[in-house]
Enzyme design. Structure first.
Site, short mmCIF file in Angstrom:
data_model
loop_
_atom_site.label_atom_id
_atom_site.label_comp_id
_atom_site.label_asym_id
_atom_site.label_seq_id
_atom_site.Cartn_x
_atom_site.Cartn_y
_atom_site.Cartn_z
N LYS A 162 0.11 -0.88 -0.03
CA LYS A 162 -0.35 0.04 0.05
C LYS A 162 0.97 1.11 0.24
CE LYS A 162 -3.98 -1.83 -0.07
NZ LYS A 162 -5.22 -1.69 -0.83
N ASP A 191 -0.94 -0.35 -4.57
CA ASP A 191 -2.13 -0.16 -4.69
C ASP A 191 -2.18 1.21 -4.07
OD1 ASP A 191 -4.38 0.19 -4.41
OD2 ASP A 191 -4.99 -1.58 -3.40
N GLU A 219 -1.47 -0.47 -9.17
CA GLU A 219 -3.54 -0.45 -8.88
C GLU A 219 -3.85 0.72 -8.46
OE1 GLU A 219 -6.68 -3.48 -6.14
OE2 GLU A 219 -4.49 -4.09 -6.27
N ASP A 244 -8.94 -0.72 -10.27
CA ASP A 244 -9.81 -1.33 -8.81
C ASP A 244 -11.31 -0.03 -9.11
OD1 ASP A 244 -10.61 -2.15 -6.88
OD2 ASP A 244 -8.79 -1.97 -6.12
N LYS A 268 -13.55 -7.24 -7.51
CA LYS A 268 -14.04 -7.56 -6.29
C LYS A 268 -16.15 -7.98 -5.97
CE LYS A 268 -10.34 -4.80 -4.24
NZ LYS A 268 -10.37 -3.29 -3.23
N SER A 296 -10.96 -8.43 -2.75
CA SER A 296 -11.62 -8.79 -2.10
C SER A 296 -11.32 -7.62 -0.38
CB SER A 296 -11.18 -10.20 -0.71
OG SER A 296 -9.95 -10.07 -0.48
N ASP A 323 -5.98 -12.76 1.34
CA ASP A 323 -5.44 -12.61 2.29
C ASP A 323 -6.08 -12.34 3.43
OD1 ASP A 323 -5.22 -9.70 1.24
OD2 ASP A 323 -3.39 -9.43 2.28
#
Length: 365
Positions: A162, A191, A219, A244, A268, A296, A323
């Protein structure tokens, strides 16, 4: 297979470590668990976590949508006429994608149970084992480096890192520190969770490529609504760019594909409203030669089982971000898919394979 009851209950499970992104910090995983009960004795399970900063859905809005709109509309319908059921689910209210997803999961669970096969086989059965990445929350570079080493030592070969919370140069420092700590054999995916502007994104991504930091993909570098900015980043970098938050619906996916705004799409279920629409997104992407990842929110093994079964069923879904159950202090789900470090195996029992969630059935409304 007539729907007799649709019930909901709330759950909350503490995380092992705070989950930090450019959008939020989370210490507890909350969700609404849904069960659909049919006249033949079968029960389907679904889940919807509140992710207000992404979907706009809260615990209250999810429960309200299910109890006051979806439940009265679907009760009495025959699940085996699933095209009617799913069309009605998506027609009776706009948005509310998390509530729709939870109900959608439970419906697909029932359909696969009716056929006496695991859900991934009902949906296509491409493979029965997946490899998940593990997420490194955004923190100081040194802490992120330590976390990355811990996850690699735990057996993970793909890290989702992240970024996007502050200065762009600090993000470059974060990735440089992680790469230094873990070596060159581990995949790194970034991301930004919409945390960069287009110019900063182009600078950072190209700088990291020049530094040979080995970033596999980036992402959602820019705001979800900034399709033009997303295209600019995609056109100006060699590193693959994944959409995303820009893709909730098949219509969003078509816009991304038509304008070639991104190289990849992250599907997602909480954004698409469940598997029914996720399949449409994947088909569009596959026709355009665009691979998908299935990701997710912070979910238990109910929601993750549904997402994993969808992902395992499709050849075009090539990357997996499942995860979050490993981040929870407690596993309250009985049955479902099985973890072995970074590997996920689909169970052989019908549907999602889930038998219960939590201890108290009477807690369902």
């Amino acid at each position: 297979m007539i729907i007799e009851k649709i019930k909901t209950k709330r759950i909350a499970v503490p995380l092992r470590k705070p989950f930090k992104t450019a959008l939020r910090t989370l210490e507890t995983a909350e969700a609404v668990i849904v069960t659909i009960h049919c006249d033949n004795g079968l029960t389907g399970f679904g889940e919807a976590p509140p992710t207000i900063v992404v979907t706009g859905d809260s615990l209250e809005s999810i429960e309200g949508a299910i109890q006051h709109t979806i439940r009265p509309a679907l009760t009495g319908m025959d699940v085996t006429n699933f095209e009617q059921v799913f069309q009605k689910l998506h027609r009776i209210l706009v948005r509310n994608t998390s509530a729709k997803a939870a109900v959608d999961m439970a419906l697909f669970d029932l359909l696969a149970k009716k056929m006496n096969v695991p859900l991934y086989q009902y949906l296509g059965g491409y493979q029965n084992e997946l490899e998940t990445d593990y997420t490194v929350s955004v923190n100081a570079p040194e802490e992120m480096g330590e976390d990355a080493v811990e996850y690699v030592n735990d057996g993970f070969t793909v890290l989702k890192v992240k970024v996007g919370i502050d200065d762009i140069h600090k993000d470059i420092e974060r990735i440089s520190e992680i790469r230094k700590r873990i070596g060159n054999d581990i995949k790194i995916r970034l991301d930004a969770n919409q945390g960069w502007n287009p110019k900063d994104a182009v600078f950072a991504i190209n700088k990291m490529a020049d530094m040979d930091l080995g970033v596999e993909l980036v992402e959602q570098p820019v705001k979800a609504y900034d399709f033009e900015g997303l295209k600019m980043v995609t056109d100006s970098t060699i590193t693959p760019i994944m959409a995303d938050e820009s893709v909730f619906s098949p219509e969003d996916a078509l816009r991304i594909i038509t304008n070639r705004c991104a190289d990849l799409i992250n599907i997602k279920l909480m954004k698409s409203g469940g598997i029914y629409k996720a399949e449409a997104i994947n088909r569009l992407a596959e026709a355009a030669g665009i691979e998908c990842m299935t990701g997710s929110m912070i979910e238990t093994r109910v929601g993750i089982s549904a997402a994993a079964h969808f992902a395992a069923s499709k050849k075009n879904v090539t990357r997996f971000d499942f995860d979050s159950p490993l981040m929870l202090k407690e596993d309250i789900v009985n049955g479902g898919m099985v973890y072995s470090k970074n590997k996920i195996t689909m169970q052989t029992e019908p549907g999602l394979g889930i038998t219960s969630v939590g201890e108290f059935e009477e807690a369902y409304k």
